[in-house]
Design a protein around this motif. Structure first.
Motif, mmCIF file in Angstrom:
data_model
loop_
_atom_site.group_PDB
_atom_site.id
_atom_site.type_symbol
_atom_site.label_atom_id
_atom_site.label_comp_id
_atom_site.label_asym_id
_atom_site.label_seq_id
_atom_site.Cartn_x
_atom_site.Cartn_y
_atom_site.Cartn_z
ATOM 1 N N GLN A 136 -10.821 14.151 11.247
ATOM 2 C CA GLN A 136 -10.094 15.335 11.189
ATOM 3 C C GLN A 136 -9.930 16.472 10.046
ATOM 4 O OE1 GLN A 136 -7.775 15.196 14.020
ATOM 5 N NE2 GLN A 136 -7.455 17.884 12.312
ATOM 6 N N VAL A 137 -10.314 15.274 8.677
ATOM 7 C CA VAL A 137 -10.080 16.154 7.389
ATOM 8 C C VAL A 137 -11.136 17.079 7.166
ATOM 9 C CG1 VAL A 137 -10.864 15.420 4.741
ATOM 10 C CG2 VAL A 137 -9.750 13.890 5.915
ATOM 11 N N LEU A 138 -12.617 16.434 8.229
ATOM 12 C CA LEU A 138 -13.967 17.514 7.749
ATOM 13 C C LEU A 138 -13.453 18.531 8.128
ATOM 14 C CD1 LEU A 138 -16.818 17.662 6.962
ATOM 15 C CD2 LEU A 138 -17.800 16.254 8.762
ATOM 16 N N SER A 139 -12.961 18.959 9.811
ATOM 17 C CA SER A 139 -12.345 19.765 10.620
ATOM 18 C C SER A 139 -11.499 20.643 9.644
ATOM 19 C CB SER A 139 -11.916 19.249 11.389
ATOM 20 O OG SER A 139 -10.578 20.233 11.899
ATOM 21 N N SER A 140 -10.855 20.095 9.552
ATOM 22 C CA SER A 140 -9.410 20.851 7.933
ATOM 23 C C SER A 140 -10.107 21.399 7.288
ATOM 24 C CB SER A 140 -8.044 19.747 7.884
ATOM 25 O OG SER A 140 -7.280 19.150 8.577
ATOM 26 N N LEU A 141 -10.746 20.995 6.073
ATOM 27 C CA LEU A 141 -12.031 20.980 5.300
ATOM 28 C C LEU A 141 -12.750 22.678 5.629
ATOM 29 C CD1 LEU A 141 -12.376 20.019 1.935
ATOM 30 C CD2 LEU A 141 -14.619 19.465 3.307
ATOM 31 N N LEU A 142 -12.737 22.616 6.546
ATOM 32 C CA LEU A 142 -13.701 23.934 6.982
ATOM 33 C C LEU A 142 -12.632 25.166 7.110
ATOM 34 C CD1 LEU A 142 -16.599 22.298 9.188
ATOM 35 C CD2 LEU A 142 -16.729 23.389 6.885
#
Lengths: 678, 126
Positions: free
Chosen positions: A492-498
């Motif tokens: 989820q963090v990765l998705s938000s980061l992008l």
């Protein structure tokens, strides 16, 4: 309006269906004299099911007797079953809070059993558990929280397949069919009905068979305009309901038949069947069905231009029952019709009151055209008849605001379209001019690729770790949960980061690259979200996964179903997570490729995703579109090179070679040798 | 059509996710207050009473999300959307899961978030 909700009413009707009135009496007489014990519980259970179709109060009272008795005799399984049944009874009576409460109790009871894994009753417990999950799905469905309903029903189907619990599986399949129908996914709806029909036939369950017939009939009549054909299905269904003696079932089919005749413009026949529906619904005191029946009768009466008195009485009856059970969704039409009648009679006070009641409901249903007319009628009444200037002004203002916002929405859409076209042209020029910038963009491609590899690596590693741990010790299950939890959080963090990064990018090519990265992370994320970890190996149910992936991609490319439709031909398949991840990414690339290049300038078309096992045991994937094809899509060569090599690399992992097919549009087929089912 | 902007309380201890969702919601026109645990969340309610709260089930060193939800619902009549990294099995074991909340499982897509928000907002407006 969701008249189809009613179909779910007969949840376990077939148990009771064989009974004749004589059996009722003898059972009732017998149960009083029986000593407390498992036999008495059995008979009480029979009775509660017998009355489920005809007398809910009696059914409920027998269910409470079962609760009492099973508590006294310490029969926990009977207690769980009784809770589950009470949940169903409350659901049928539209008492949602109580239904939810008893569903929870049932689930808790069954859960305790499942953990203990007692041998003898295991099948019963599993069926009860899956059945309760299915009931919770219905509970959500009845209240129109469809996303939750889908999750629970899919879960019940999964559990049913795993444990061989046919009953909940088939019930959930038919509900899923209705939900897909609501979402206009006709093919998926029919697929679900057919699998349900096969399961019901295997179970020799006439009630279920008849429900599936009705479902197929409804799709034919309501959506494909084949009402003659639908009538045949309905008659088959009615025959079964008659044989079963299920009055509730018959009443429901009567309404369907009425609807089909109405669509065929055979109003007399429609009227006849609607009247039969209402008569039975009154006898059974089934309020939901009564609302549907009265609403249909009122609409027909309007069409036929029946005498005012008769129409008035019907509308009042319809509104009375609908208000009583809180079924407000279609009620604004009723209120407004009633307003019309009162206005004609010169009872302007009442007319205005009903128009006023209709307005917020119409707004809720987002029927702005209707709302506009409604406000205008109000304005006229206040102005000409009630001579109430302030209310007239208020109505006029509401009319104008609504009118403006409707036409503004249209204008706004047009402006948006134009600016979107302008943006596209600007972007194309930029791409052509800025070869340099694109080269820089490649570095970002590389960065994202690294991130992805890292994420796949971390995910894969953690799951392998997961499996070893579980084999070693049950105590460590807590730890495993924690790890999964972290993987999910990190994704989820990765998705938000992008997503956040994309907010800071101006360059068109770079933005595309980050968005593609986002899609890839979401494709992987969906797998982790759907992962079922109860058993070794870690399984992914592919049908459900791909439906969601397709929806996500359509959304990401801002395409509507009516421009580009994704069609699925999928065998029911559970893949191990190690296969599912590369498979998901491959499909993501191929579909994204089609969505990006095949349908320029608003071209309409469809993308087909097919996944099946061929006779020689290979897993075959085909992604095909009917768009402009390879030659006509000039951007295809440069920009997708990363996507294409991603497909190559991932296919190699599963020992498959992508082949591009000749013909119109663009189609890729891959046969995989190295894959693992779960 | 005119959309009524709502007051949303976002209690998320993962800063990147919090920022991403906050910007997404603000772009849709809502007023968003953020907090990282139950204590700051309750303090934030003093300043702006939320129509809808987005919560986790667990916060490090803080009140559990379920209890926070009960307080927000009973005192401020807020409706609640949970987002969680927990898995199905874990959730099914806890009976409280079946209370009347929407739950969104991580990792979720932007589409799933918008869909869940839509039904949560509809309930919040009732």
């Amino acid at each position: 309006m969701k008249p189809i909700l009613l179909l779910l009413l007969s949840i376990f009707t077939w148990v009771g269906a064989i009974a004749q009135p004589a059996t009722f009496d003898s059972l009732q007489a017998a149960v009083v004299r029986m000593p407390n014990g498992p036999e008495k519980i059995e008979v009480l259970n029979q009775l509660l099911k017998l009355y489920l179709n005809s007398d809910l109060d009696k059914s409920r009272s027998y269910a409470y007797q079962v609760v009492d008795l099973s508590k006294k005799t310490g029969n926990r399984l009977a207690l769980a079953t009784a809770y589950k049944d009470i949940g169903v009874i409350h659901l049928i009576s539209a008492a949602y809070d109580s239904a939810g409460y008893y569903n929870r109790l049932a689930l808790k009871e069954y859960n305790q059993f499942l953990k203990k894994n007692t041998g003898a009753d295991l099948a019963k417990i599993q069926e009860g558990y899956a059945g309760t999950v299915s009931n919770i799905g219905n509970w959500h469905y009845y209240q129109s929280t469809l996303d939750s309903a889908v999750i629970y029903h899919q879960r019940a189907v999964e559990l049913g397949r795993k444990w061989g619990a046919d009953k909940p599986k088939a019930n959930s399949l038919s509900t899923l069919a209705y939900i897909y129908l609501d979402q206009s996914k006709y093919e998926q709806a029919i697929e679900m009905h057919l699998e349900a029909l096969r399961t019901f036939e295997k179970m020799d369950n006439p009630d279920g068979i008849s429900r599936s017939y009705q479902g197929i009939g409804e799709i034919n009549c309501e959506y494909l305009n084949k009402c003659e054909q639908a009538l045949e299905y309905y008659r088959e269904s009615l025959k079964i309901k008659k044989e079963l003696g299920s009055e509730r079932g018959m009443a429901y089919v009567f309404r369907l038949i009425g609807g089909a005749y109405e669509k065929l413009s055979a109003i007399d026949s429609a009227l006849y069947y609607y009247e039969k529906t209402v008569a039975l619904a009154e006898k059974l005191n089934d309020k939901r069905l009564l609302v549907d029946g009265y609403s249909a009768l009122a609409a027909v009466a309007e069409t036929l231009g029946r005498p005012e008195e008769e129409r008035l009485a019907l509308h009042l009856k319809y509104i009375g029952v609908a208000e009583e059970i809180g079924r407000l969704d279609g009620l604004f039409v009723g209120y407004s019709s009633l307003g019309d009648i009162y206005q004609k009679r010169g009872d302007f006070e009442k007319a205005a009151a009903y128009y006023q009641k209709a307005a917020p409901l119409a707004e809720n249903q987002k029927n702005y055209g209707f709302l506009e007319r409604l406000y205008f009628k109000q304005y006229n009444i206040y102005k000409d008849h009630l001579l109430d200037e302030s209310n007239a002004l208020a109505a006029l203002e509401a009319y104008l605001v609504n009118h403006d916002s409707v036409s503004n929405a249209i204008k706004f859409q047009a402006v948006e379209d134009i600016s979107a076209r302008y943006e596209t042209e600007k972007k194309e020029m930029l791409i052509a001019e800025q070869q340099e910038a694109i080269r820089q963009g490649r570095i970002r491609f590389g960065l994202i690729a690294c991130m992805l590899v890292l994420a796949v690596g971390v995910g894969g590693l953690l799951f392998r770790l997961t499996r070893q741990l579980r084999q070693r010790n049950e105590e460590k299950e807590v730890l495993i949960k924690e790890i999964h939890h972290r993987v999910k959080n990190n994704l989820q963090v990765l998705s938000s980061l992008l997503h956040l990064q994309s907010r800071y990018i101006q360059d068109g090519a770079a933005l595309d690259a980050v968005r593609e990265g986002q899609n890839r992370v979401e494709a992987m994320g969906l797998i982790h979200q759907k992962l079922y970890m109860g058993d070794n190996p870690v399984a992914v149910e592919m049908q459900g996964y791909l439906y969601q992936l397709g929806d996500t991609l359509l959304d990401a490319f801002r395409l509507h179903d009516d421009q580009v439709e994704i069609v699925y031909h999928l065998e029911p398949l559970y893949l191990d997570v190690d296969t599912a991840i590369p498979m998901g990414l491959i499909i993501n690339e191929l579909v994204a490729n089609s969505l990006k290049y095949a349908f320029p300038h608003g071209r309409r078309g469809r993308v087909e995703i097919s996944l099946w096992k061929n006779p020689s045991g290979k897993l075959c994937l085909k992604v095909a579109d009917n768009g402009v094809g390879k030659a006509a899509a000039p951007d295809l060569k440069n920009s997708t090179s990363f996507g294409t090599s991603l497909v190559q690399i991932l296919s190699k992992k599963l020992k498959g070679t992508p082949q591009v097919l000749d013909g119109e549009g663009y189609a890729t087929v891959i046969e995989f040798v190295n894959f693992k089912e779960a | 059509m005119p959309m009524v902007p709502l007051k949303i309380l976002l209690v998320e201890d993962e800063p990147l996710v919090a920022l991403d969702l906050k910007l997404e919601l603000e772009q849709a026109g809502h007023r968003v207050a953020t907090a990282t645990d139950a204590g700051t969340a309750l303090r934030a309610c003093g300043e702006q009473v939320p129509d809808l709260a987005i919560l986790n089930f667990r916060y490090a060193n803080s009140m559990d999300g379920m209890l926070l939800a009960e307080i927000l619902q009973s005192q401020y009549l807020a409706s609640v959307l949970f987002i969680t990294g927990a898995s199905w099995e874990y959730m099914e074991e806890s009976a409280y899961f079946y209370a009347d909340h929407s739950v969104l499982y991580k990792p979720f897509t932007k589409l799933q978030f918008r869909t869940a928000m839509k039904s949560a907002l509809e309930r919040a407006r009732k």
